[in-house]
Design a protein around this motif. Structure first.
Motif, PDB file in Angstrom:
ATOM      1  N   ARG A 133       0.837  -1.197   0.000  1.00 24.97           N
ATOM      2  CA  ARG A 133       0.000   0.000   0.000  1.00 24.97           C
ATOM      3  C   ARG A 133       0.869   1.243   0.000  1.00 24.97           C
ATOM      4  NH1 ARG A 133      -1.872  -3.491   3.632  1.00 24.97           N
ATOM      5  NH2 ARG A 133      -0.509  -2.571   5.208  1.00 24.97           N
ATOM      6  N   ALA A 134       0.313   2.316  -0.525  1.00 27.39           N
ATOM      7  CA  ALA A 134       0.929   3.633  -0.408  1.00 27.39           C
ATOM      8  C   ALA A 134      -0.177   4.622  -0.082  1.00 27.39           C
ATOM      9  CB  ALA A 134       1.639   4.021  -1.701  1.00 27.39           C
ATOM     10  N   TYR A 135       0.118   5.533   0.825  1.00 29.08           N
ATOM     11  CA  TYR A 135      -0.867   6.523   1.258  1.00 29.08           C
ATOM     12  C   TYR A 135      -0.310   7.928   1.018  1.00 29.08           C
ATOM     13  CZ  TYR A 135      -1.908   2.476   4.308  1.00 29.08           C
ATOM     14  OH  TYR A 135      -2.144   1.233   4.824  1.00 29.08           O
ATOM     15  N   ILE A 136      -1.139   8.806   0.498  1.00 22.27           N
ATOM     16  CA  ILE A 136      -0.813  10.224   0.453  1.00 22.27           C
ATOM     17  C   ILE A 136      -1.811  10.935   1.354  1.00 22.27           C
ATOM     18  CG2 ILE A 136      -0.551  12.286  -0.968  1.00 22.27           C
ATOM     19  CD1 ILE A 136       0.005  10.430  -3.340  1.00 22.27           C
ATOM     20  N   TYR A 137      -1.290  11.546   2.400  1.00 23.57           N
ATOM     21  CA  TYR A 137      -2.127  12.210   3.406  1.00 23.57           C
ATOM     22  C   TYR A 137      -2.050  13.732   3.222  1.00 23.57           C
ATOM     23  CZ  TYR A 137      -1.901   7.802   6.076  1.00 23.57           C
ATOM     24  OH  TYR A 137      -1.968   6.492   6.489  1.00 23.57           O
ATOM     25  N   PHE A 138      -3.197  14.381   3.278  1.00 24.45           N
ATOM     26  CA  PHE A 138      -3.266  15.831   3.331  1.00 24.45           C
ATOM     27  C   PHE A 138      -3.798  16.209   4.717  1.00 24.45           C
ATOM     28  CE2 PHE A 138      -3.342  14.844  -1.130  1.00 24.45           C
ATOM     29  CZ  PHE A 138      -2.601  15.860  -1.723  1.00 24.45           C
ATOM     30  N   TYR A 139      -3.055  17.042   5.431  1.00 23.48           N
ATOM     31  CA  TYR A 139      -3.398  17.312   6.820  1.00 23.48           C
ATOM     32  C   TYR A 139      -3.178  18.785   7.147  1.00 23.48           C
ATOM     33  CZ  TYR A 139       1.663  17.304   7.541  1.00 23.48           C
ATOM     34  OH  TYR A 139       3.002  17.587   7.455  1.00 23.48           O
ATOM     35  N   SER A 140      -3.937  19.251   8.137  1.00 21.32           N
ATOM     36  CA  SER A 140      -3.777  20.603   8.660  1.00 21.32           C
ATOM     37  C   SER A 140      -3.225  20.525  10.074  1.00 21.32           C
ATOM     38  CB  SER A 140      -5.122  21.347   8.675  1.00 21.32           C
ATOM     39  OG  SER A 140      -5.004  22.535   9.429  1.00 21.32           O
ATOM     40  N   PRO A 141      -2.159  21.264  10.369  1.00 24.33           N
ATOM     41  CA  PRO A 141      -1.624  21.283  11.736  1.00 24.33           C
ATOM     42  C   PRO A 141      -2.618  21.822  12.764  1.00 24.33           C
ATOM     43  CG  PRO A 141      -0.026  22.189  10.168  1.00 24.33           C
ATOM     44  CD  PRO A 141      -1.326  22.046   9.433  1.00 24.33           C
ATOM     45  N   GLU A 142      -3.706  22.431  12.298  1.00 23.44           N
ATOM     46  CA  GLU A 142      -4.707  22.974  13.218  1.00 23.44           C
ATOM     47  C   GLU A 142      -5.563  21.883  13.862  1.00 23.44           C
ATOM     48  OE1 GLU A 142      -6.956  26.445  11.850  1.00 23.44           O
ATOM     49  OE2 GLU A 142      -5.630  26.505  10.099  1.00 23.44           O
ATOM     50  N   ILE A 143      -5.569  20.693  13.254  1.00 24.82           N
ATOM     51  CA  ILE A 143      -6.413  19.598  13.772  1.00 24.82           C
ATOM     52  C   ILE A 143      -5.493  18.471  14.193  1.00 24.82           C
ATOM     53  CG2 ILE A 143      -8.343  18.052  13.273  1.00 24.82           C
ATOM     54  CD1 ILE A 143      -9.201  19.984  11.080  1.00 24.82           C
ATOM     55  N   TRP A 158      -0.237   3.514  10.851  1.00 25.44           N
ATOM     56  CA  TRP A 158      -0.792   4.759  11.375  1.00 25.44           C
ATOM     57  C   TRP A 158       0.212   5.512  12.232  1.00 25.44           C
ATOM     58  CZ3 TRP A 158      -4.312   8.136  10.353  1.00 25.44           C
ATOM     59  CH2 TRP A 158      -4.771   9.030  11.338  1.00 25.44           C
ATOM     60  N   ASN A 159       1.004   4.791  13.039  1.00 30.60           N
ATOM     61  CA  ASN A 159       1.969   5.468  13.902  1.00 30.60           C
ATOM     62  C   ASN A 159       3.046   6.187  13.089  1.00 30.60           C
ATOM     63  OD1 ASN A 159       3.051   3.034  13.067  1.00 30.60           O
ATOM     64  ND2 ASN A 159       4.083   2.588  14.986  1.00 30.60           N
ATOM     65  N   VAL A 160       3.385   5.631  11.929  1.00 32.98           N
ATOM     66  CA  VAL A 160       4.391   6.263  11.072  1.00 32.98           C
ATOM     67  C   VAL A 160       3.858   7.584  10.530  1.00 32.98           C
ATOM     68  CG1 VAL A 160       5.741   6.026   8.954  1.00 32.98           C
ATOM     69  CG2 VAL A 160       5.385   4.045  10.452  1.00 32.98           C
ATOM     70  N   TYR A 161       2.618   7.543  10.055  1.00 30.37           N
ATOM     71  CA  TYR A 161       2.018   8.785   9.550  1.00 30.37           C
ATOM     72  C   TYR A 161       1.858   9.821  10.655  1.00 30.37           C
ATOM     73  CZ  TYR A 161      -1.523  12.230   8.864  1.00 30.37           C
ATOM     74  OH  TYR A 161      -2.178  13.422   8.879  1.00 30.37           O
TER      75      TYR A 161
END
Length: 220
Positions: A133-143, A158-161
Motif C-alpha cells: 500500500r501507499a498513502y498520500i495524506y493531506f493534513y492541517s496542523p490545526e487539527i 498509522w503510527n508512522v504517519y
C-alpha cells in the motif's frame, strides 16, 4: 477584604494551572466521503459498493476513537487505556487485534511538494509507502491529536504517519492498494468539534467477538 484578596489570588493560581494543563488537541467528529477508481482512473464505486464504505465518520478524543460507516455501524474502535483495537465485519461480528502487530515489513516516509485546501484548512502532504500500500495524506496542523497515544499503533502504518504529521489528523487520504489494484480517495466533508467522554467509545452490545484464525493478511 483580606479574605477577598486571598480568594482572588487562589483563583488566579488555579486559572494559571488550568490553562497550562489544557491541550489544543482536537476532539470531535470528522466526516469523510470515499470514491474508488482502478489504476487507469476509471470510477469503480458501483463495483465495490458491496465491500467498501462510501462514507465514514470519525469520532475522536485524546485517548479513544471510533469509526462508523454510512449506516452508523462500527468500522473500527480503539481505547488506548487498555490498548484495545477492534475491527468490525458487516455481519455484526468483530476481531480484537493487537495494534503492536506489524502489517508490513517495509515503511518509508516521503515529503510531498503539494498542498490542498479542504474545508478552509490549508493542508500539507506526506506520503507513506508500505509493502502493498501507499498513502498520500493531506493534513492541517490545526487539527491535531497527541502523537504519543499512537506511537505503538502499527496497524495500517498509522503510527508512522501520525509521527510524520506531528499528530495532525488527515483531511484527505489517497490510498493505492497494489494487491486489490484500486485507489481509494477519502476526503473530509465536515469537521465538527465535540465534547466526547470515554463512554462514547464502548464496544457495541449487539456485536459478537470472533477469533482471528489466519492472521492479519485476510484483513489487510
Amino acid at each position: 477584604m483580606r479574605f477577598l484578596v486571598l480568594l482572588m489570588a487562589q483563583l488566579c493560581a488555579f486559572c494559571a494551572v488550568w490553562s497550562q494543563g489544557k491541550t489544543n488537541y482536537f476532539q470531535g467528529k470528522i466526516s469523510y466521503v470515499m470514491n474508488y477508481s482502478d489504476f487507469k482512473g476509471n470510477n469503480i464505486n458501483s463495483k465495490v459498493a458491496a465491500f467498501f464504505d462510501r462514507e465514514q465518520h470519525l469520532y475522536i478524543n485524546e485517548y479513544n476513537y471510533k469509526l462508523l460507516d454510512q449506516h452508523n455501524n462500527h468500522v473500527k474502535l480503539y481505547n488506548s487505556a487498555n490498548n484495545a483495537y477492534f475491527f468490525f465485519n458487516r455481519d455484526h461480528t468483530a476481531y480484537k487485534i493487537d495494534v503492536t502487530s506489524k502489517t508490513t515489513q517495509r515503511v518509508k516516509v516521503f515529503e510531498v511538494d503539494d498542498t490542498d485546501t479542504i474545508l478552509g484548512y490549508v493542508c500539507k502532504a506526506v506520503k507513506v509507502e508500505a509493502d502493498f500500500r501507499a498513502y498520500i495524506y493531506f493534513y492541517s496542523p490545526e487539527i491535531r491529536v497527541n502523537p504519543e497515544v499512537y506511537k505503538n499503533y502499527n496497524m495500517e502504518e498509522w503510527n508512522v504517519y501520525i509521527k510524520a504529521a506531528d499528530g495532525a489528523l488527515p483531511l484527505r487520504v489517497i490510498t493505492l492498494d497494489l494487491r486489490g489494484k484500486y485507489v481509494e480517495d477519502k476526503e473530509a466533508v465536515s469537521v465538527t468539534p465535540l465534547s466526547l467522554a470515554s463512554n462514547d467509545f464502548t464496544f457495541p452490545k449487539d456485536v459478537k467477538l470472533k477469533r482471528l484464525k489466519y492472521g492479519l493478511d485476510l484483513i489487510w
